[in-house]
Design a protein around this motif. Structure first.
Motif, short mmCIF file in Angstrom:
data_model
loop_
_atom_site.label_atom_id
_atom_site.label_comp_id
_atom_site.label_asym_id
_atom_site.label_seq_id
_atom_site.Cartn_x
_atom_site.Cartn_y
_atom_site.Cartn_z
N ALA A 26 0.83 -1.21 0.00
CA ALA A 26 0.00 0.00 0.00
C ALA A 26 0.86 1.25 0.00
N SER A 27 1.99 1.21 0.74
CA SER A 27 2.84 2.39 0.78
C SER A 27 3.53 2.62 -0.57
N THR A 28 3.84 1.54 -1.29
CA THR A 28 4.42 1.67 -2.62
C THR A 28 3.42 2.31 -3.57
N MET A 29 2.16 1.89 -3.49
CA MET A 29 1.12 2.46 -4.35
C MET A 29 0.92 3.94 -4.00
N ALA A 30 0.92 4.26 -2.72
CA ALA A 30 0.75 5.66 -2.30
C ALA A 30 1.92 6.50 -2.81
N LEU A 31 3.13 5.97 -2.76
CA LEU A 31 4.30 6.70 -3.25
C LEU A 31 4.19 6.92 -4.76
N LYS A 32 3.78 5.90 -5.49
CA LYS A 32 3.62 6.05 -6.94
C LYS A 32 2.53 7.07 -7.27
N LEU A 33 1.45 7.01 -6.52
CA LEU A 33 0.36 7.95 -6.73
C LEU A 33 0.83 9.37 -6.43
N ALA A 41 -10.28 11.06 -9.74
CA ALA A 41 -11.33 10.38 -10.50
C ALA A 41 -10.94 8.94 -10.85
N LEU A 42 -9.68 8.73 -11.17
CA LEU A 42 -9.26 7.41 -11.67
C LEU A 42 -8.65 6.49 -10.63
N ALA A 43 -8.34 7.00 -9.46
CA ALA A 43 -7.72 6.17 -8.41
C ALA A 43 -8.51 4.89 -8.12
N PRO A 44 -9.84 4.94 -8.07
CA PRO A 44 -10.58 3.69 -7.80
C PRO A 44 -10.44 2.63 -8.90
N CYS A 45 -9.95 3.02 -10.06
CA CYS A 45 -9.79 2.08 -11.18
C CYS A 45 -8.46 1.32 -11.12
N ILE A 46 -7.49 1.86 -10.41
CA ILE A 46 -6.13 1.29 -10.44
C ILE A 46 -6.09 -0.16 -10.00
N PRO A 47 -6.68 -0.54 -8.87
CA PRO A 47 -6.62 -1.97 -8.50
C PRO A 47 -7.26 -2.88 -9.55
N TYR A 48 -8.33 -2.42 -10.16
CA TYR A 48 -9.02 -3.22 -11.17
C TYR A 48 -8.11 -3.50 -12.37
N VAL A 49 -7.44 -2.49 -12.89
CA VAL A 49 -6.60 -2.67 -14.08
C VAL A 49 -5.26 -3.32 -13.76
N GLY A 81 -15.96 7.98 -11.49
CA GLY A 81 -14.82 8.85 -11.77
C GLY A 81 -14.61 9.07 -13.25
N ILE A 82 -14.74 8.01 -14.03
CA ILE A 82 -14.59 8.12 -15.48
C ILE A 82 -15.67 9.02 -16.06
N ARG A 83 -16.90 8.84 -15.60
CA ARG A 83 -18.00 9.68 -16.09
C ARG A 83 -17.82 11.14 -15.69
N SER A 84 -17.38 11.38 -14.47
CA SER A 84 -17.19 12.78 -14.04
C SER A 84 -16.05 13.44 -14.79
N LEU A 85 -14.98 12.69 -15.04
CA LEU A 85 -13.85 13.22 -15.80
C LEU A 85 -14.28 13.52 -17.23
N ASN A 86 -15.04 12.63 -17.83
CA ASN A 86 -15.53 12.85 -19.19
C ASN A 86 -16.42 14.09 -19.26
N ALA A 106 0.74 10.41 -17.77
CA ALA A 106 1.76 10.43 -16.72
C ALA A 106 1.42 9.45 -15.61
N LEU A 107 0.15 9.39 -15.24
CA LEU A 107 -0.27 8.45 -14.21
C LEU A 107 -0.04 7.02 -14.66
N ALA A 108 -0.41 6.70 -15.89
CA ALA A 108 -0.22 5.35 -16.41
C ALA A 108 1.25 4.96 -16.42
N ALA A 109 2.11 5.90 -16.79
CA ALA A 109 3.55 5.61 -16.84
C ALA A 109 4.14 5.40 -15.46
N SER A 110 3.50 5.94 -14.42
CA SER A 110 4.06 5.85 -13.07
C SER A 110 3.63 4.59 -12.32
N ILE A 111 2.72 3.81 -12.88
CA ILE A 111 2.20 2.63 -12.19
C ILE A 111 2.54 1.39 -12.99
#
Length: 120
Positions: A2-9, A36-44, A59-64, A82-87
């Motif tokens: 979890a701390s690694t994910m928080a650091l990447k985020l 908006a997209l943080a809740p999607c990260i574990p899924y993908v 989140g996807i709908r609100s961002l759109n 940038a987010l995709a490249a960091s995870i």
């Protein structure tokens, strides 16, 4: 883990702030995109295990809905890129299906190599 994910985020947030700083006023912030997209990260990262979380689609709908102009879509694209490249461990095939699974058309592919200047 979890701390690694928080650091990447956190790194993604900082990178997005740096990339997004020169953008026009009114553009979507990377903070908004990440929230908006943080809740999607574990899924993908887990190949779709457990189904698409409702907060991910929300989140996807609100961002759109927030990204209505070309500069806003390009700003969101740069932040997502940038987010995709960091995870690590993201399933990009699944990631790019998410918008349609949530009833949204995405104007760009989610990938660290996306050319956001071509987004209209």
């Amino acid at each position: 883990m979890a701390s690694t994910m928080a650091l990447k985020l956190a790194c993604g947030v900082v990178l997005c702030l740096v990339v997004g700083a020169p953008l026009a006023e009114g553009a979507i912030s990377c903070g908004q995109v990440i929230s908006a997209l943080a809740p999607c990260i574990p899924y993908v990262r887990n190949n779709g295990a457990g189904g698409v979380p409702a907060p991910c689609c929300n989140g996807i709908r609100s961002l759109n809905a927030a990204a209505q102009s070309t500069p806003e879509r390009q700003s969101a694209c740069n932040c997502v890129k940038a987010l995709a490249a960091s995870i690590s461990g993201i399933n990009y095939d699944l990631t790019n299906k998410l918008p349609s699974m949530c009833g949204v058309h995405s104007p760009f592919k989610i990938s660290p190599s996306t050319n956001c200047k071509s987004v209209k």
